[in-house]
Write an enzyme that holds these catalytic residues in place. Sequence first.
Site, PDB file in Angstrom:
ATOM      1  CB  ILE A 160      11.243  36.434  28.491  1.00 14.49           C
ATOM      2  CG1 ILE A 160      12.411  35.705  27.819  1.00 14.49           C
ATOM      3  CG2 ILE A 160      10.651  37.452  27.524  1.00 14.49           C
ATOM      4  CD1 ILE A 160      12.061  35.046  26.512  1.00 14.49           C
TER       5      ILE A 160
ATOM      6  N   GLY B  53      14.064  32.259  31.078  1.00 14.29           N
ATOM      7  CA  GLY B  53      15.166  32.738  30.250  1.00 14.29           C
ATOM      8  C   GLY B  53      16.494  32.738  30.978  1.00 14.29           C
TER       9      GLY B  53
ATOM     10  CG  ASP C 124      16.230  29.791  27.729  1.00 16.72           C
ATOM     11  OD1 ASP C 124      16.136  28.575  27.489  1.00 16.72           O
ATOM     12  OD2 ASP C 124      15.247  30.548  27.769  1.00 16.72           O
TER      13      ASP C 124
ATOM     14  CD  GLU D  99      11.081  28.785  29.597  1.00 15.24           C
ATOM     15  OE1 GLU D  99      12.082  29.442  29.268  1.00 15.24           O
ATOM     16  OE2 GLU D  99      11.099  27.940  30.530  1.00 15.24           O
TER      17      GLU D  99
ATOM     18  CG  ASP E 201      11.002  29.788  22.223  1.00 12.49           C
ATOM     19  OD1 ASP E 201      11.554  30.382  23.176  1.00 12.49           O
ATOM     20  OD2 ASP E 201      10.068  30.279  21.565  1.00 12.49           O
TER      21      ASP E 201
END
Length: 275
Positions: free
Chosen positions: A69, A125, A128, A148, A156
Site C-alpha cells: 500500500i 498488500g 493480500d 505490515e 487487515d
Amino acid sequence: MEKYQTLEIAQKNPNSPVFYLYLNRPNHRNALSRAFFTEFPKALSSLDQNPDANVIVLTGAGDHFCAGIDLSNLSSVAAESVSGDRGRDGERLRQAIKLMQDAITAIERCRKPVIAAVQGACIGGGIDIVTACDVRYCSRDAFFSVKEVDLAITADLGTLQRLPSIVGYGHALELALTGRRFSGQEAKEVGLVSGVFGSKQELENGVRLVAEGMAAKSPLAVTGTKAVLQRSREMSVEQGLDYVATWNSAMLLSDDLKEAISAHMQKRKPVFAKL
C-alpha cells in the site's frame, strides 16, 4: 476497453480468451493508491462479464509486482478519521478498511480463474492480492514479505485469513510475525506459488501456456470448479458434497458436456461456446 489510472487491461492475442490485468504504477513499484481500491473491483467485474475472457492473468508492469500500500494512502485515511469523536472516527476507519478489503475480495468474486504472475517485489498488500488469486507463479528474482508488522500494522486486507490455508498455519504465523523477506524458491517450497521460472520472460511464457490451457476447457466446468472449491473451504466434506451435487444438478447436462464427449470420441480438440 476502459482506461484506468492504476491498472491496464490487455489482450495480447486478439483471438485468445486470456486477458491480462496489469498493476500499472511502475514508477512507484505498483504501490496501491486510493484510486486502485476503486478501480480494481471495477476492472475485475468488467472482465468477469466479458464473454471473450475465460482466464485472467494478474501481473505488475515494470520490474516489480507490488510494493504494498502506498504510504501516502495510509496517511490520508488516518487523517480523515480524526474528528474528536472516537466512536465515529473508529467507524469511519472501519468502513475505509472494509472498502479496501472488498476490493481485494473482488478476485474471489470473479467467476473466472485469476492467475498471479509475480516478478520482483511482492510486499504487504501484494501478498493480500496474490493470496486471493486462484493460482500463483513467480520468477526466480521474486521476493515476498508480509511487511505490515514492521509498519506497526496488523495485516487487515486478507493475508492473515487466506495465507494459512495456502502455506499452513505455522508457516503463515512465522512469516507474519517476523515480516522477513523470503525468496521465490522458498515461496514454492511452502506452497505459496505453484512454480518458479528462471526469468521474467520465462514467467510470461510459462503462465501464458497455463492460462491458454485453462481457457480451452469448458467455461462452465472451470467456473464451477472455482465456485465449488471456494465454498468447500467453509463446509464439512458432507456439506461440500451436497453443495456440488446441487451445483451439478443444474450445470452438468450442458452443451459443453456433449461437445467434450464428442471431441473425445472424434479425437479432436473441443470447441466450447462463450460464457
